[in-house]
Write a protein that holds these residues in place. Structure first.
Motif, PDB file in Angstrom:
ATOM      1  N   SER A  43      26.757  24.187 -21.454  1.00  0.00           N
ATOM      2  CA  SER A  43      26.778  24.582 -22.901  1.00  0.00           C
ATOM      3  C   SER A  43      27.078  23.021 -23.476  1.00  0.00           C
ATOM      4  O   SER A  43      27.913  22.138 -22.797  1.00  0.00           O
ATOM      5  CB  SER A  43      27.940  25.356 -23.090  1.00  0.00           C
ATOM      6  OG  SER A  43      27.679  26.446 -22.502  1.00  0.00           O
ATOM      7  N   ALA A  44      26.672  22.803 -24.872  1.00  0.00           N
ATOM      8  CA  ALA A  44      26.846  21.565 -25.590  1.00  0.00           C
ATOM      9  C   ALA A  44      26.847  21.783 -26.834  1.00  0.00           C
ATOM     10  O   ALA A  44      26.423  22.940 -27.309  1.00  0.00           O
ATOM     11  CB  ALA A  44      25.495  20.657 -25.066  1.00  0.00           C
ATOM     12  N   GLN A  67      34.139  29.547 -14.557  1.00  0.00           N
ATOM     13  CA  GLN A  67      34.133  29.142 -16.147  1.00  0.00           C
ATOM     14  C   GLN A  67      34.633  27.630 -15.860  1.00  0.00           C
ATOM     15  O   GLN A  67      35.809  27.431 -15.534  1.00  0.00           O
ATOM     16  CB  GLN A  67      34.750  30.021 -17.006  1.00  0.00           C
ATOM     17  CG  GLN A  67      34.479  29.704 -18.587  1.00  0.00           C
ATOM     18  CD  GLN A  67      35.333  30.582 -19.231  1.00  0.00           C
ATOM     19  OE1 GLN A  67      36.411  30.966 -19.007  1.00  0.00           O
ATOM     20  NE2 GLN A  67      34.898  30.543 -20.500  1.00  0.00           N
ATOM     21  N   VAL A  68      33.895  26.679 -16.419  1.00  0.00           N
ATOM     22  CA  VAL A  68      34.256  25.360 -16.519  1.00  0.00           C
ATOM     23  C   VAL A  68      34.412  24.907 -18.135  1.00  0.00           C
ATOM     24  O   VAL A  68      33.355  25.067 -18.812  1.00  0.00           O
ATOM     25  CB  VAL A  68      33.466  24.328 -15.816  1.00  0.00           C
ATOM     26  CG1 VAL A  68      33.861  22.970 -16.114  1.00  0.00           C
ATOM     27  CG2 VAL A  68      33.477  24.465 -14.265  1.00  0.00           C
ATOM     28  N   ALA A 124      23.197  17.476 -20.185  1.00  0.00           N
ATOM     29  CA  ALA A 124      23.618  18.459 -19.199  1.00  0.00           C
ATOM     30  C   ALA A 124      22.674  19.074 -18.305  1.00  0.00           C
ATOM     31  O   ALA A 124      23.023  19.392 -17.027  1.00  0.00           O
ATOM     32  CB  ALA A 124      24.498  19.512 -20.174  1.00  0.00           C
ATOM     33  N   ARG A 125      21.367  19.382 -18.929  1.00  0.00           N
ATOM     34  CA  ARG A 125      20.362  19.838 -18.000  1.00  0.00           C
ATOM     35  C   ARG A 125      20.219  18.956 -16.782  1.00  0.00           C
ATOM     36  O   ARG A 125      19.931  19.610 -15.698  1.00  0.00           O
ATOM     37  CB  ARG A 125      19.273  20.201 -18.844  1.00  0.00           C
ATOM     38  CG  ARG A 125      19.433  21.380 -19.806  1.00  0.00           C
ATOM     39  CD  ARG A 125      18.144  21.645 -20.459  1.00  0.00           C
ATOM     40  NE  ARG A 125      16.890  21.617 -19.632  1.00  0.00           N
ATOM     41  CZ  ARG A 125      16.126  22.623 -19.701  1.00  0.00           C
ATOM     42  NH1 ARG A 125      16.254  23.829 -20.537  1.00  0.00           N
ATOM     43  NH2 ARG A 125      14.925  22.344 -18.999  1.00  0.00           N
ATOM     44  N   PRO A 170      27.736  19.869 -14.004  1.00  0.00           N
ATOM     45  CA  PRO A 170      28.237  18.354 -13.942  1.00  0.00           C
ATOM     46  C   PRO A 170      29.695  18.170 -14.612  1.00  0.00           C
ATOM     47  O   PRO A 170      30.104  18.785 -15.401  1.00  0.00           O
ATOM     48  CB  PRO A 170      27.335  17.721 -15.174  1.00  0.00           C
ATOM     49  CG  PRO A 170      26.189  18.839 -15.086  1.00  0.00           C
ATOM     50  CD  PRO A 170      26.825  19.972 -14.780  1.00  0.00           C
ATOM     51  N   SER A 171      30.177  17.064 -14.054  1.00  0.00           N
ATOM     52  CA  SER A 171      31.538  16.772 -14.409  1.00  0.00           C
ATOM     53  C   SER A 171      31.461  16.627 -16.021  1.00  0.00           C
ATOM     54  O   SER A 171      31.077  15.704 -16.484  1.00  0.00           O
ATOM     55  CB  SER A 171      32.075  15.573 -13.706  1.00  0.00           C
ATOM     56  OG  SER A 171      33.259  15.163 -14.215  1.00  0.00           O
ATOM     57  N   GLY A 172      32.691  17.217 -16.545  1.00  0.00           N
ATOM     58  CA  GLY A 172      33.040  17.112 -17.983  1.00  0.00           C
ATOM     59  C   GLY A 172      32.102  17.949 -18.863  1.00  0.00           C
ATOM     60  O   GLY A 172      32.239  17.681 -20.026  1.00  0.00           O
TER      61      GLY A 172
END
Length: 371
Positions: free
Chosen positions: A324-325, A144-145, A334-335, A295-297
């Motif tokens: 997630s966004a 999980q990020v 993000a995709r 992706p980072s962030g």
């Protein structure tokens, strides 16, 4: 329209778990555990065992009739000792049948370590044990990020066999669900020990910290609504971890709305599956790879699901990535970032368009996976 409202009963909180420990309530050597059926009780004892076994066989059907949260399946928590240092056990009637779910946090994430080269062998050992032994049917590595802030976490999710032999041992141990909880807890702790032991076989997970009921429900809520924060505390029983609204109309993502503190919040999710796996230097599937596709962030989660194929003890792996966004535009970015990260790592991912609400539910975090 795929939007609907759902309400769930709150879950009772208890202090977080620390480390695996023997099941509380065990008796002194030579003495039966509390609640155990005494063989000397004769006919009455046999009647109690049969009655308990019968009720345990019916439990999955009763659980499956409950309103399922948007594709997760029926859920029922087994009893546990207040304050006990043992994993919470969730009876789950899902897409792959009935399982007992236990979750442990990987205190030191192995997903970025060099020992991942032969981690599959260690996981395969646990999956090749006969079902009657009450061990795992599937193992999920969950990563999980939380986005640009917060600590990245990794988890090991066990799906234990709900096998007749397991029910038989549980019925002889205690009446009701207590015996089932004790037998399944021991089985889960044995697997955690096997996954985390440090020996010459190389890749391992550990140390593992089992999650209690409050921590497990908090994990569920944070995966579906990343901005929600922890659910534990005095008001936990009044908190609904599930989203109140799910909108699955958009083909490239799904929107979940739920309470996040004093007000409601909406998060958009898109889930992809690993179509082509990268390989390690030795040619094995790189089980750490999906964690690098986020992706980072970006808030999101990656999972690797392992289970037997049914052919001579072979074990297969399936990988999934969820980004997630806060809105559809951020989700699209993000995709794109996830696609680029996968390609740079030598992999190919494919998003589950028009099925994101089901893909999200079945890949996070109850060790189900897509058919």
């Amino acid at each position: 329209m795929a939007t609907h409202q759902q309400q769930t009963r709150g879950q009772a909180a208890r202090p977080p778990a620390a480390v695996p420990a023997p099941v509380r309530g065990s008796a002194a050597p030579g003495q039966p555990p509390p609640g155990a059926v005494d063989p000397a009780a004769g006919l009455l004892g046999k009647v109690r065992v049969r009655g308990t076994r019968r009720s345990l066989r019916r439990l999955p059907g009763l659980t499956a009739r409950r309103p399922e949260p948007f594709g997760l399946g029926g859920m029922h928590w087994l009893p546990s000792s207040p304050g006990a240092l043992e994993p919470a056990l969730l009876l789950h009637a899902g897409a792959h049948g009935t399982d007992l779910i236990a979750v442990a946090e990987i205190a030191t994430s192995v997903l970025h370590g060099t020992d991942t080269r032969d981690l599959a062998a260690r996981l395969g050992e646990c999956l090749r044990v006969p079902p009657a032994a009450g061990t795992v049917r599937r193992i999920q590595l969950l990563y999980q990020v939380p986005g640009p802030v917060g600590r990245t976490r990794a988890y090991a999710v066990l799906a234990l066999h709900y096998h007749p032999a397991l029910l038989g041992r549980a019925a002889k141990l205690c009446q009701g669900e207590r015996g089932l909880a004790q037998v399944a807890t021991r089985a889960a702790q044995n697997v955690y020990t096997q996954l985390s032991r440090d020996d010459a076989t190389g890749g391992r997970l550990g140390p593992l910290v089992p999650l209690d009921r409050a921590a497990a429900t908090g994990l569920l809520g944070s995966l579906l609504l990343p901005g929600r924060g922890p659910l534990a505390g005095p008001r936990h029983a009044e908190t609904v971890w599930q989203p109140e609204e799910i909108d699955a109309r958009a083909p490239r993502g799904c929107a979940l709305t739920g309470s996040a503190g004093p007000r409601a919040a909406t998060w958009w999710h898109a889930t992809a599956w690993v179509k082509q796996w990268p390989r390690t230097l030795g040619g094995a599937v790189d089980l750490a790879a999906p964690a690098g596709f986020l992706p980072s962030g970006v808030s999101g989660a990656a999972s690797v699901l392992l289970g037997p194929t049914g052919r001579d003890g072979e074990v297969a792996a399936a990988g999934f990535v969820t980004v997630s966004a806060h809105d559809p535009h951020e989700l699209e970015l993000a995709r794109i970032g996830a696609h680029a990260a996968a390609e740079s790592g030598g992999a190919v991912i494919e998003f589950c368009d028009r099925r994101h609400h089901l893909a999200l539910a079945r890949t996070l975090p109850l060790a189900q996976g897509l058919h």
